[in-house]
Write a protein that holds these residues in place. Structure first.
Motif: not given
Length: 364
Positions: A19-22, A47-49, A58-62
Motif C-alpha cells: 500500500l505504501k509503494l502504491e 496499517y502500513i507498518h 479496510f480492503s473495501l475502502k482501498l
C-alpha cells in the motif's frame, strides 16, 4: 500423498508495504489518503507498518479509493499471515535444532562431521536431519554413555581427544554401512584367513584391494577411513548388524603399520567378541599396552605375521641401526618375509626406529 513445501520466504511481505509503494507511485500523501477514506492518519500508519491487519472493511475502502479489488488486499494479508506463522514455526524448529547440535558438539565435532560428509546447508535443522539420516545419531546423553564405554586407552605421551575419537568412529560406522560382504564369517576358518592375509601383506602388491577381497569373502566388512586431528587411531573393530567389521586409518601409510593394524583388529574379532557383539575396540597409539585385550590383540598380530617358531630363529645383532637393518633384512629375504614387517616388529620390541628407508616401505 503429503504436499511438501519446497520454499519458505525468508521474510513475510507486509500488505502495508504494498500500500505504501502504491501511494508513493501515485504521488498521494498518507495524511491526504487517510482523510479520503475516512480514517485518522495514525490508523493508516498502523496499517502500513503492520501494527493492524487488513480487514474486509479496510480492503473495501482501498478498493473504492484505489480501484484495486478488495480480494487482492485480503489475499496479501492472508499470505502474510501464513508466511509469518510458517516462519515462526521454522524459527522454533531452527532454534531447537541449534540447541541439539550445541549439545552434540560437546561430545562430537559437528564441524568435522559436516565437512567429511559434505553437508553444506546453512539451516541448523537441515544439518541435524542429514546427520541423523547418515549417522543415525543417538540422543546426546546416550552417545556420551557409549563414548565412555568404548574400549580404548589413552597414552600419556600422545594427545588423544576422546571427542574426536568418537567423531571418527561415527564416520567409520557410516562408511562401513556402504560395504557388502560376499561370504559368511566362520571362526573355524581362522587359520586359512590368517595365512591368506599374511601372504598378501608380506608380498605387498596391490595390497589394500587384496586384503579387502579376502576379508569380504570371509564375511568381514573392511574399509579405510582417514583419521582426524588428535586421533592417533590405527584401527577399529566392531559388529554391524551381526557382521564383523574392521576399519583402519592407514595413518602412517607404511606396510608394517598397515599389516599390524589389520591383524590386530582381526585378533579382536577372533579373541574378544564371542557371543557379546556389543564390544567396540578402538586401537590408538600407545608406548606400552596397559589393557589385556589390546596386549592379546598385539600378540595375535605379531604371531600371525611372523609365527613365534620362525621369530625365534631371528638373528642376534648388537644394538646398531645399520647392523640391525642389514641382518634382519637378509634374514627376512631368506624366510620370504617382508623386510619392513620384520623391521617393524624388531623396532617395536626394542623401541628402536632409526631405519634407513629405501622407497619400499609404503603400501603398494
Amino acid at each position: 500423498m503429503e504436499t511438501k513445501n519446497e520454499f519458505t520466504p525468508k521474510k513475510a511481505i507486509l500488505p502495508g508495504s504494498v500500500l505504501k509503494l502504491e501511494l508513493e507511485d501515485r504521488g498521494i500523501k498518507q495524511k491526504d489518503f487517510a482523510r479520503e477514506i475516512g480514517l485518522p492518519a495514525s490508523n493508516l500508519n498502523e496499517y502500513i507498518h503492520g501494527k493492524r491487519s487488513f480487514t474486509a472493511d479496510f480492503s473495501l475502502k482501498l478498493e473504492q479509493a484505489l480501484k484495486i479489488p478488495a480480494n487482492i488486499w485480503m489475499n496479501l494479508q492472508q499470505n502474510y499471515d501464513i508466511t509469518f506463522a510458517r516462519k515462526q514455526r521454522l524459527d522454533i524448529e531452527e532454534q531447537a535444532a541449534f540447541n541439539d547440535l550445541e549439545e552434540y558438539d560437546k561430545i562430537i565435532s559437528i564441524k568435522d562431521l559436516t565437512k567429511r560428509l559434505g553437508i553444506t546447508s546453512i539451516s541448523w535443522k537441515d544439518i541435524l536431519d542429514k546427520l541423523n539420516l547418515i549417522l543415525g545419531l543417538k540422543p546426546a546423553a546416550e552417545l556420551q554413555v557409549c563414548a565412555n564405554a568404548q574400549f580404548f586407552k589413552k597414552s600419556p605421551n600422545v594427545i588423544n581427544d576422546q571427542r574426536m575419537i568418537l567423531t571418527w568412529t561415527l564416520l567409520a560406522k557410516a562408511e562401513i554401512k556402504k560395504v557388502e560382504v560376499s561370504g559368511v564369517f566362520d571362526i573355524s576358518q581362522k587359520k586359512q584367513i590368517i595365512n591368506e592375509l599374511k601372504s598378501v601383506l608380506h608380498e605387498n602388491v596391490n595390497t589394500i584391494n587384496r586384503v579387502r577381497d579376502i576379508l569380504l569373502k570371509n564375511g568381514i566388512k573392511f574399509c579405510i577411513v582417514e583419521k582426524l586431528d588428535k586421533t592417533p587411531i590405527d584401527g577399529y573393530s566392531f559388529y554391524d548388524d551381526d557382521i564383523p567389521c574392521i576399519v583402519v586409518t592407514k595413518r602412517r601409510d607404511k606396510i608394517d603399520n598397515f599389516a599390524f593394524a589389520v591383524m590386530h583388529e582381526l585378533g579382536h574379532l577372533f579373541l574378544h567378541f564371542g557371543e557379546n557383539r556389543s564390544f567396540e575396540f578402538v586401537t590408538v597409539e600407545e608406548d606400552k599396552r596397559v589393557d589385556k585385550y589390546e596386549s592379546e590383540a598385539d600378540k595375535f598380530a605379531s604371531d600371525s605375521l611372523i609365527p613365534e617358531i620362525i621369530w625365534r630363529k631371528s638373528p642376534e645383532v648388537r644394538l646398531n641401526p645399520y647392523q640391525i637393518q642389514k641382518k634382519y633384512s637378509e634374514w627376512a629375504d631368506n624366510f620370504q618375509l617382508n623386510k619392513w614387517i620384520v623391521l617393524g616388529r624388531i623396532g617395536h620390541e626394542l623401541n628402536f626406529w632409526k631405519f634407513r628407508e629405501d622407497g619400499t616401505r609404503g603400501i603398494l
